[in-house]
Design a protein around this motif. Structure first.
Motif, PDB file in Angstrom:
ATOM      1  N   GLN A 117       1.609   9.436 -17.439  1.00  0.00           N
ATOM      2  CA  GLN A 117       1.953  10.630 -16.392  1.00  0.00           C
ATOM      3  C   GLN A 117       0.599  11.122 -15.954  1.00  0.00           C
ATOM      4  O   GLN A 117       0.723  11.234 -14.638  1.00  0.00           O
ATOM      5  N   ASN A 118      -0.411  11.760 -16.827  1.00  0.00           N
ATOM      6  CA  ASN A 118      -1.521  12.013 -16.222  1.00  0.00           C
ATOM      7  C   ASN A 118      -2.173  10.951 -15.372  1.00  0.00           C
ATOM      8  O   ASN A 118      -2.844  11.508 -14.194  1.00  0.00           O
ATOM      9  N   ALA A 119      -2.225   9.834 -15.751  1.00  0.00           N
ATOM     10  CA  ALA A 119      -2.877   8.613 -14.853  1.00  0.00           C
ATOM     11  C   ALA A 119      -2.304   8.402 -13.388  1.00  0.00           C
ATOM     12  O   ALA A 119      -2.899   8.654 -12.720  1.00  0.00           O
ATOM     13  N   MET A 120      -0.948   8.228 -13.370  1.00  0.00           N
ATOM     14  CA  MET A 120      -0.200   8.204 -12.112  1.00  0.00           C
ATOM     15  C   MET A 120      -0.556   9.516 -11.177  1.00  0.00           C
ATOM     16  O   MET A 120      -0.403   9.342 -10.077  1.00  0.00           O
ATOM     17  N   ARG A 121      -0.435  10.609 -11.775  1.00  0.00           N
ATOM     18  CA  ARG A 121      -0.621  11.893 -11.319  1.00  0.00           C
ATOM     19  C   ARG A 121      -2.035  11.893 -10.425  1.00  0.00           C
ATOM     20  O   ARG A 121      -2.278  12.222  -9.245  1.00  0.00           O
ATOM     21  N   VAL A 122      -3.055  11.442 -11.313  1.00  0.00           N
ATOM     22  CA  VAL A 122      -4.309  11.298 -10.328  1.00  0.00           C
ATOM     23  C   VAL A 122      -4.619  10.284  -9.415  1.00  0.00           C
ATOM     24  O   VAL A 122      -4.955  10.292  -8.453  1.00  0.00           O
ATOM     25  N   VAL A 123      -3.858   9.045  -9.785  1.00  0.00           N
ATOM     26  CA  VAL A 123      -4.025   8.128  -8.770  1.00  0.00           C
ATOM     27  C   VAL A 123      -3.115   8.402  -7.541  1.00  0.00           C
ATOM     28  O   VAL A 123      -3.665   8.380  -6.418  1.00  0.00           O
ATOM     29  N   ALA A 124      -1.860   8.984  -7.651  1.00  0.00           N
ATOM     30  CA  ALA A 124      -1.216   9.630  -6.674  1.00  0.00           C
ATOM     31  C   ALA A 124      -1.923  10.469  -5.733  1.00  0.00           C
ATOM     32  O   ALA A 124      -2.123  10.547  -4.518  1.00  0.00           O
ATOM     33  N   GLY A 125      -2.514  11.563  -6.378  1.00  0.00           N
ATOM     34  CA  GLY A 125      -3.474  12.724  -5.947  1.00  0.00           C
ATOM     35  C   GLY A 125      -4.468  12.283  -4.941  1.00  0.00           C
ATOM     36  O   GLY A 125      -4.968  12.572  -4.055  1.00  0.00           O
ATOM     37  N   ILE A 126      -5.299  11.033  -5.643  1.00  0.00           N
ATOM     38  CA  ILE A 126      -6.294  10.516  -4.907  1.00  0.00           C
ATOM     39  C   ILE A 126      -5.985   9.683  -3.711  1.00  0.00           C
ATOM     40  O   ILE A 126      -6.607   9.780  -2.809  1.00  0.00           O
ATOM     41  N   PHE A 127      -5.150   8.626  -3.872  1.00  0.00           N
ATOM     42  CA  PHE A 127      -4.934   7.719  -2.810  1.00  0.00           C
ATOM     43  C   PHE A 127      -3.690   7.966  -1.792  1.00  0.00           C
ATOM     44  O   PHE A 127      -3.768   7.533  -0.845  1.00  0.00           O
ATOM     45  N   GLY A 128      -2.857   8.849  -2.097  1.00  0.00           N
ATOM     46  CA  GLY A 128      -1.772   9.308  -1.188  1.00  0.00           C
ATOM     47  C   GLY A 128      -2.471   9.929  -0.020  1.00  0.00           C
ATOM     48  O   GLY A 128      -2.235   9.252   1.111  1.00  0.00           O
ATOM     49  N   PRO A 129      -3.449  10.807   0.010  1.00  0.00           N
ATOM     50  CA  PRO A 129      -3.972  11.254   1.394  1.00  0.00           C
ATOM     51  C   PRO A 129      -4.767  10.140   1.991  1.00  0.00           C
ATOM     52  O   PRO A 129      -5.226  10.335   3.118  1.00  0.00           O
ATOM     53  N   VAL A 130      -5.415   9.120   1.175  1.00  0.00           N
ATOM     54  CA  VAL A 130      -6.380   8.212   1.741  1.00  0.00           C
ATOM     55  C   VAL A 130      -5.692   7.248   2.732  1.00  0.00           C
ATOM     56  O   VAL A 130      -6.113   6.588   3.678  1.00  0.00           O
ATOM     57  N   VAL A 131      -4.457   6.859   2.141  1.00  0.00           N
ATOM     58  CA  VAL A 131      -3.729   5.622   2.646  1.00  0.00           C
ATOM     59  C   VAL A 131      -3.520   5.683   4.122  1.00  0.00           C
ATOM     60  O   VAL A 131      -3.948   4.731   4.676  1.00  0.00           O
ATOM     61  N   PRO A 132      -3.199   6.859   5.048  1.00  0.00           N
ATOM     62  CA  PRO A 132      -3.400   6.672   6.451  1.00  0.00           C
ATOM     63  C   PRO A 132      -4.670   6.353   6.925  1.00  0.00           C
ATOM     64  O   PRO A 132      -4.442   5.344   8.019  1.00  0.00           O
ATOM     65  N   ALA A 133      -5.757   6.724   6.590  1.00  0.00           N
ATOM     66  CA  ALA A 133      -6.860   6.213   7.020  1.00  0.00           C
ATOM     67  C   ALA A 133      -7.152   4.876   6.970  1.00  0.00           C
ATOM     68  O   ALA A 133      -7.587   4.023   7.820  1.00  0.00           O
ATOM     69  N   ILE A 134      -6.883   4.201   5.525  1.00  0.00           N
ATOM     70  CA  ILE A 134      -7.279   2.915   5.546  1.00  0.00           C
ATOM     71  C   ILE A 134      -6.212   1.983   6.257  1.00  0.00           C
ATOM     72  O   ILE A 134      -6.295   0.959   6.676  1.00  0.00           O
ATOM     73  N   ALA A 135      -4.981   2.384   5.992  1.00  0.00           N
ATOM     74  CA  ALA A 135      -3.800   1.788   6.893  1.00  0.00           C
ATOM     75  C   ALA A 135      -4.304   1.564   8.291  1.00  0.00           C
ATOM     76  O   ALA A 135      -3.779   0.605   8.656  1.00  0.00           O
ATOM     77  N   GLY A 136      -4.592   2.776   8.926  1.00  0.00           N
ATOM     78  CA  GLY A 136      -4.935   2.521  10.577  1.00  0.00           C
ATOM     79  C   GLY A 136      -6.102   1.718  10.561  1.00  0.00           C
ATOM     80  O   GLY A 136      -5.909   0.860  11.548  1.00  0.00           O
ATOM     81  N   ALA A 137      -7.030   1.488   9.711  1.00  0.00           N
ATOM     82  CA  ALA A 137      -8.065   0.531  10.182  1.00  0.00           C
ATOM     83  C   ALA A 137      -7.516  -0.708   9.702  1.00  0.00           C
ATOM     84  O   ALA A 137      -8.058  -1.595  10.418  1.00  0.00           O
ATOM     85  N   GLY A 138      -6.902  -0.882   8.701  1.00  0.00           N
ATOM     86  CA  GLY A 138      -6.212  -2.246   8.445  1.00  0.00           C
ATOM     87  C   GLY A 138      -5.434  -2.551   9.418  1.00  0.00           C
ATOM     88  O   GLY A 138      -5.330  -3.873   9.565  1.00  0.00           O
ATOM     89  N   MET A 139      -4.666  -1.973  10.058  1.00  0.00           N
ATOM     90  CA  MET A 139      -3.711  -2.177  11.055  1.00  0.00           C
ATOM     91  C   MET A 139      -4.411  -2.650  12.383  1.00  0.00           C
ATOM     92  O   MET A 139      -4.320  -3.617  12.983  1.00  0.00           O
ATOM     93  N   LEU A 140      -5.731  -1.965  12.637  1.00  0.00           N
ATOM     94  CA  LEU A 140      -6.545  -2.420  13.691  1.00  0.00           C
ATOM     95  C   LEU A 140      -7.165  -3.896  13.440  1.00  0.00           C
ATOM     96  O   LEU A 140      -7.213  -4.840  14.281  1.00  0.00           O
ATOM     97  N   MET A 141      -7.496  -4.133  12.184  1.00  0.00           N
ATOM     98  CA  MET A 141      -8.063  -5.356  11.788  1.00  0.00           C
ATOM     99  C   MET A 141      -6.887  -6.419  12.017  1.00  0.00           C
ATOM    100  O   MET A 141      -7.212  -7.645  12.552  1.00  0.00           O
ATOM    101  N   GLY A 142      -5.780  -5.968  11.681  1.00  0.00           N
ATOM    102  CA  GLY A 142      -4.640  -7.250  11.714  1.00  0.00           C
ATOM    103  C   GLY A 142      -4.220  -7.449  13.318  1.00  0.00           C
ATOM    104  O   GLY A 142      -4.178  -8.478  13.543  1.00  0.00           O
TER     105      GLY A 142
END
Length: 477
Positions: A117-142
């Protein structure tokens, strides 16, 4: 925390705006249903959910929370109370941004034992806010790959060079994005965390490594005469960045104890940055690279043993992981695959899972359209369309969790088509959002890969729709 008072002040100033007034009333109801200001320890958010850490989870009233207008679902999992909002989640988060810890969060012995549970909470807390930025850059590459493949634009043009350069830069500097997000999770200064991650990417160290390799020497330095520093390229490396911030969270309070109060503003940051950077670059970051390579080896081994079974397992569990809010656990795996192999076979399954959810939801709508109110029917079909576009929470919590057989049919369809997708090597070369609008990104690996992706999303939608039509009775929730 005086969030309720703040909202009251805002509400009093906006009585003339009835919509804003109702929104503030909903915020107040949300805080009250969570047990009040004092019960809220921490709040974060991902693309569709508010994630609360509560002092006493038993004070949260799930029924009241679900009845608040704008709330599409409530999930109690991984030591968090997750409130599903949808595309307006950032608006809600910004309005609730006054929520912060007034004391250090107490960690009970029971919580310390909840490793998963703690590991999943850390993963969600770290990557949740980052996803829009990397998804935007990835979409541009695509999109660039799609335009090049269809001869709309020349690969040698300045336009392609410019947009490709800025999009790939996001992934090279990904450790900095991850470190900033991780600093909030580990409760350390975000800007010192950025400084440490920038040290990992120091151009002078990269140049020094290249120079040493050119003359046949090992890319290493010896600092202070005894500390070995292995010069590696940490561009795009996420595990070393996370470990670096964790080390910073331990080093900062340690060095702070030895610094006089009057000198803390200067010497605590100095020591925290210097000591952490040295520790990280000497052995923590290389160990992180070793862990990344090990994780990549595990995933590639599973794919070599049975790509079909691997695809089926990832596919059939995709809708369930979204329900419980642990779907971000896939993000570091996919990012690691991109860094190690230049492609990822698992991310397409995320898109297949979303389309399976959409297909099952549309089947429920088709069955219930003449049996329920026009308003309820509109909610169902709207949720299905939203799932096609990549946001599945309205469909999951508004429809499929009420018809559990339909949820199982969506999972089964995602598993079957996911197995086929991995077997025939449908893959991506950059991180993108799991939506039909992302399909042009598959052109980066050729027309055949694109055709496979299109057939996959169409096939999984049709299969989920058909299975739901055949085996689900909308009168049996």
């Amino acid at each position: 925390m005086q969030l309720t008072e703040s909202l009251n002040d805002v509400n009093s100033k906006t009585n003339s705006n009835s919509e804003q007034s109702r929104f503030n009333d909903n915020l107040q109801s949300l805080v009250a249903a969570l047990g009040g200001d004092d019960n809220i320890i921490n709040i974060t958010h991902c693309m569709t959910r508010l994630r609360f850490k509560l002092a006493d989870e038993s004070l949260a009233n799930k029924e009241v929370l679900e009845a608040i207008p704008g709330v599409k679902g409530v999930v109690l999992a991984q030591g968090q109370t997750q409130i599903v909002i949808g595309v307006d989640v950032e608006k809600w988060y910004n309005a609730l941004s006054g929520v912060s810890t007034t004391t250090e969060e107490p960690i009970s012995e029971a919580e310390k034992g909840k490793l998963f549970q703690n590991a999943m909470r850390v993963v969600a807390g770290i990557f949740g806010p980052v996803v829009p930025a990397i998804a935007g850059a990835g979409m541009l590459m695509g999109l660039l790959s799609g335009l090049i493949a269809t001869n709309v634009i020349s690969e040698s043009s300045d336009t392609v060079f410019f947009f490709r350069s800025i999009s790939t830069a996001v992934f090279f500097f990904l450790p900095m994005l991850v470190s900033f997000s991780a600093a909030k999770v580990f409760k350390v200064n975000e800007y010192i965390a950025l400084a440490v991650s920038s040290a990992m990417l120091a151009p002078k160290l990269v140049d020094k490594a290249a120079m040493l390799k050119e003359v046949g020497s090992a890319p290493e330095l010896t600092v202070l005469g005894v500390v070995p520093i292995e010069l590696l390229n940490y561009g795009g490396a996420i595990v070393p960045a996370i470990l670096a911030v964790w080390v910073l969270s331990k080093v900062t309070p340690f060095v702070d104890r030895f610094v006089p109060s009057s000198a803390k503003p200067v010497f605590t940051p100095l020591l925290a940055f210097t000591v952490t950077s040295t520790i990280v670059l000497s052995f923590v970051a290389p160990a992180g690279m070793w862990l990344s390579n090990g994780a990549g080896w595990v995933v590639s081994s599973l794919l070599e043993i049975s790509p079909t079974l691997t695809g089926f397992v990832f596919g059939i569990t995709r809708p369930i992981t979204i329900v419980f809010g642990i779907h971000h656990s896939m993000t570091p795996i996919s990012l690691n695959n991109f860094a190690l192999y230049g492609k990822d076979l698992l991310m397409p399954i995320m898109c297949l899972g979303n389309l399976a959810i959409a297909g099952a939801t549309m089947a429920v709508w088709y069955k219930q359209r003449n049996r329920v109110s026009k308003e309820q029917s509109s909610v169902t079909v709207g949720s299905g369309i939203t799932a096609i576009l990549g946001i599945t929470e309205p469909a999951l919590f508004g429809v499929l969790t009420k018809y559990t057989k339909a949820l199982f049919m969506a999972s089964l369809a995602a598993g079957i088509v996911g197995a086929i997708s991995v077997t025939i090597d449908t893959h991506l070369t950059s991180y993108i959002l799991s939506s039909v609008f992302s399909l042009p990104a598959y052109l980066a690996s050729g027309t055949q890969n694109f055709i496979q992706a299109v057939l996959g999303v169409v096939g999984v939608f049709a299969l989920a729709f058909t299975l739901t039509m055949m085996f689900v009775n909308v009168d049996d929730k």
